[in-house]
Design a protein around this motif. Structure first.
Motif, mmCIF file in Angstrom:
data_model
loop_
_atom_site.group_PDB
_atom_site.id
_atom_site.type_symbol
_atom_site.label_atom_id
_atom_site.label_comp_id
_atom_site.label_asym_id
_atom_site.label_seq_id
_atom_site.Cartn_x
_atom_site.Cartn_y
_atom_site.Cartn_z
ATOM 1 N N ASN A 86 0.805 -1.228 0.000
ATOM 2 C CA ASN A 86 0.000 0.000 0.000
ATOM 3 C C ASN A 86 0.836 1.275 0.000
ATOM 4 O O ASN A 86 0.335 2.355 0.306
ATOM 5 C CB ASN A 86 -0.985 0.041 1.173
ATOM 6 N N GLN A 87 2.096 1.174 -0.360
ATOM 7 C CA GLN A 87 2.954 2.361 -0.455
ATOM 8 C C GLN A 87 3.516 2.467 -1.869
ATOM 9 O O GLN A 87 4.177 1.539 -2.354
ATOM 10 C CB GLN A 87 4.088 2.288 0.561
ATOM 11 N N LYS A 135 4.220 7.325 -0.884
ATOM 12 C CA LYS A 135 2.912 7.691 -0.348
ATOM 13 C C LYS A 135 2.141 6.445 0.044
ATOM 14 O O LYS A 135 2.107 5.467 -0.701
ATOM 15 C CB LYS A 135 2.108 8.485 -1.386
ATOM 16 N N THR A 136 1.499 6.485 1.210
ATOM 17 C CA THR A 136 0.694 5.372 1.683
ATOM 18 C C THR A 136 -0.760 5.560 1.265
ATOM 19 O O THR A 136 -1.327 6.646 1.433
ATOM 20 C CB THR A 136 0.769 5.247 3.221
ATOM 21 N N TYR A 137 -1.334 4.507 0.730
ATOM 22 C CA TYR A 137 -2.747 4.497 0.332
ATOM 23 C C TYR A 137 -3.491 3.551 1.279
ATOM 24 O O TYR A 137 -3.106 2.387 1.422
ATOM 25 C CB TYR A 137 -2.900 4.039 -1.114
ATOM 26 N N TYR A 138 -4.520 4.072 1.909
ATOM 27 C CA TYR A 138 -5.214 3.313 2.945
ATOM 28 C C TYR A 138 -6.416 2.582 2.345
ATOM 29 O O TYR A 138 -7.287 3.192 1.730
ATOM 30 C CB TYR A 138 -5.646 4.245 4.077
ATOM 31 N N GLY A 197 -5.182 -3.714 -0.132
ATOM 32 C CA GLY A 197 -3.971 -3.598 -0.933
ATOM 33 C C GLY A 197 -4.055 -4.203 -2.310
ATOM 34 O O GLY A 197 -3.356 -3.756 -3.236
ATOM 35 N N ALA A 209 -0.748 -4.784 3.953
ATOM 36 C CA ALA A 209 -0.610 -3.331 3.984
ATOM 37 C C ALA A 209 0.335 -2.996 5.136
ATOM 38 O O ALA A 209 0.085 -3.392 6.272
ATOM 39 C CB ALA A 209 -1.963 -2.653 4.180
ATOM 40 N N TRP A 210 1.385 -2.280 4.855
ATOM 41 C CA TRP A 210 2.453 -2.111 5.839
ATOM 42 C C TRP A 210 1.969 -1.491 7.147
ATOM 43 O O TRP A 210 2.491 -1.790 8.227
ATOM 44 C CB TRP A 210 3.588 -1.256 5.251
ATOM 45 N N TYR A 211 0.968 -0.609 7.072
ATOM 46 C CA TYR A 211 0.526 0.148 8.245
ATOM 47 C C TYR A 211 -0.522 -0.598 9.077
ATOM 48 O O TYR A 211 -0.796 -0.207 10.219
ATOM 49 C CB TYR A 211 -0.096 1.474 7.795
ATOM 50 N N ASP A 212 -1.120 -1.644 8.524
ATOM 51 C CA ASP A 212 -2.321 -2.238 9.115
ATOM 52 C C ASP A 212 -1.956 -3.196 10.252
ATOM 53 O O ASP A 212 -1.609 -4.352 10.022
ATOM 54 C CB ASP A 212 -3.124 -2.966 8.042
#
Length: 599
Positions: free
Chosen positions: A76-77, A81-84, A87, A304-307
């Motif tokens: 997701n990057q 830029k990260t897209y929420y 993925g 997704a890296w942030y999840d």
């Protein structure tokens, strides 16, 4: 078919993100009710056509879904830029909007050196899952196996050059797990003519859906059903407006090459073997027939890296038992990283919940739906013949567990502690059975009580106020007068679906009404869960009894607000109604009513 009708409301309002064959990608709006349904027509079959085909699906009740592909290495990057959101849709214009040529170049750096088929099979087995379904090709068109039909695949287009599906199929067989493939049959965003894909070929000639189907889709479905041994399921997805004759060909290929394999309900045109509910949808009321719920361990299907919002072991069991208790199967997804490794927290929570399943396998496998037809305030129930398994999530501090309106004679009642058990006393109080429990729950996650009945359970499924814990009753279960009750789905983040059945249209002066039983009379605090705009005035009334009214603020998302104390003067059955009588009535959306005993 009353039960199916209610549960199918959410399916009927699934708003499409699918692509029409031959069209450009669509940035679908979640507010357009005229758009095509994303997941296709629902399918209801009472069981598989023969005893062998679908047995693992029908009796296993729990499976692993895996979303893994070229998109996983992005996490997701894109360009810093990260897209929420989910993925696997990273190419979509509502996410990163990656051009086809740029996306295809990603294959040159896809090198999943940490993929371990044995480890994935081990996680699934430790979790108590009975089969694995993995993405052979998602909407991006990249094949995660050695496809001879198209060279945009993990063997021909990447430096890794291996076929992970061969390894995973073998690992599943070795572990005693079933194996199946996900295949996006309509959408293909990188092949000319595919749903949402380029409209011209490499030479600039117009490309049709027929080109895509005959050159790529049909040959690849033949490949995945002939090259990987026995297949339990071929999980087609998002049929959109795909014409019926294409789907018929695919289903025929699956049943010819894999006579024991099931076809998912999302094949389209009612041609699947079972019903697949909407993404992340866990039903609240029993559904007849053969069906599954698909869910994921966090918020995204693909990595997704942030999840890091993982479902806890307790939540996994809650959702699993809700599906089994409603009569269905639960398929829970993991999203491996781009390097092939499974996120550690996903593996840990699955294994922890699996430890509980190993202690109580009889509660999950080969069971039937709860005779109450919905969850109970303290937990849920599964059934095997004349045996009921009470799955207690909220242990009563009073030492009394109430089973409302169970009319069948009880032969025995035992508290299970792993393979051990101890008898527990019970008595009847009016129309309820009251179990006498020890002060502490024997299990940290979910405690289990086994009831042996003299015959098949006979239950009045009417909602009953529990004297110990709060009882939440959804608007889904209400009868409505001069208002509307309908399904509503929305996305918190892109592709993260939420859904309810809500009561609305209160400007007509109508009401939502529930029939409820009261075991212990007295005062109960009433909360309403709703969304809306501005201050709203709500009225709650016992028909022929007390009426309370209060004004509270509201929010665009669903929150609970107290209304007041309502008194039930004696045990028995009541009708309780809710009306919104002042304020921005057109905005009022009622989700649930909650009763809490006053102590």
């Amino acid at each position: 078919m009353k039960l199916m009708t209610r549960a199918a409301i959410l399916l009927a309002v699934g708003l499409t993100l699918s692509m029409v064959p031959g069209s450009a990608q669509d940035s679908a709006s979640t507010s357009d009710p005229a758009m095509d349904k994303l997941w296709g027509d629902s399918v209801v079959k009472l069981r598989a056509e023969n005893a062998e085909r679908g047995q693992l699906f029908d009796e296993g009740n729990y499976a692993m879904f895996i979303h893994w592909g070229l998109y996983s290495q992005l996490g997701n990057q894109v360009n810093g830029k990260t897209y929420y959101g989910i993925g696997e849709w990273i190419m979509n214009p509502r996410m990163a909007g990656i051009p086809v040529a740029d996306y295809k170049k990603l294959a040159g750096s896809f090198n999943p050196v940490n993929f371990d088929a044995q480890e994935i099979a081990s996680i699934a087995k430790d979790a108590g899952m009975k089969y694995i379904v993995i993405t052979a090709k998602h909407h991006d068109g990249f094949a995660m196996y050695d496809s001879q039909a198209n060279d945009f695949n993990i063997v021909d287009a990447t430096p890794w050059g291996k076929d992970p599906m061969k390894e995973l199929a073998a690992a599943c067989r070795e572990a005693g797990l079933g194996f199946g493939f996900y295949y996006s049959h309509n959408q293909d965003w990188t092949f000319p003519g595919g749903g949402g894909g380029p409209t011209v070929d490499e030479d600039g000639n117009p490309a049709t859906f027929d080109d895509y189907f005959n050159k790529k889709c049909l040959p690849q479905v033949k490949e995945i059903t002939t090259e990987y041994g026995p297949i339990e399921i071929v999980w087609f997805d998002t049929p959109g407006k795909m014409p019926k004759h294409y789907v018929e060909q695919l289903v025929d290929v699956v049943h010819k090459n894999q006579p024991r394999a099931m076809v998912s309900g999302r094949a389209g045109h009612g041609l699947g073997d079972y019903q697949t509910l909407g993404d992340m949808e866990v039903p609240r009321e029993n559904i007849e027939g053969l069906w599954e719920s698909v869910d994921t361990t966090n918020d995204s299907w693909a990595y997704a890296w942030y999840d890091e919002y993982w479902k806890s072991p307790r939540e996994i069991l809650s959702r699993l038992l809700a599906c089994v208790g409603r009569g269905g199967t639960y398929m829970l997804n993991i999203g491996p990283r781009g390097d092939g490794a499974v996120p550690e927290r996903a593996a840990a929570t699955l294994r922890q919940s699996g430890e509980w399943i190993r202690r109580y396998p009889q509660v999950v496998y080969g069971t039937q739906a709860s005779p109450w037809e919905h969850a109970l305030p303290w937990g849920d129930v599964t059934r095997k013949g004349n045996t009921l398994f009470l799955c207690v999530f909220d242990w009563p501090t009073s030492g009394k567990l109430y089973l409302p309106n169970l009319k069948t004679e009880i032969l025995s009642s035992e508290l299970l502690v792993g393979s051990q058990s101890e008898p527990i006393a019970w008595n009847r109080s009016g129309d309820s059975v009251v179990l006498e429990l020890p002060p502490r729950a024997p299990e940290k996650l979910v405690s289990v009580i086994e009831l042996q009945l003299a015959s098949e359970p006979e239950v009045d499924p009417v909602w009953t106020l529990d004297p110990n814990v709060e009882t939440e009753i959804l608007a889904e279960f209400a009868d409505v007068t001069n208002i509307e009750k309908s399904g509503k789905r929305w996305m918190e983040k892109f592709g993260e679906w939420k859904g309810i059945i809500h009561a609305h249209g209160f400007e007509t002066g109508g009401k939502a009404t529930w029939e409820i039983d009261v075991i212990e009379p007295g005062d109960y605090n009433v909360d309403l869960t709703y969304a809306g705009e501005g201050r709203l005035v709500w009225e709650v009334e016992i028909e022929g009894g007390q009426k309370i009214r209060n004004q509270q603020n509201s929010s665009h998302n669903y929150q609970s607000f107290p209304i007041g104390w309502l008194q039930f003067p004696h045990p028995g059955r009541y009708r309780v109604s809710v009306s919104c009588i002042d304020g921005e009535l057109e905005s009022a959306s009622l989700k649930a009513i909650r009763f809490s005993p006053i102590r």
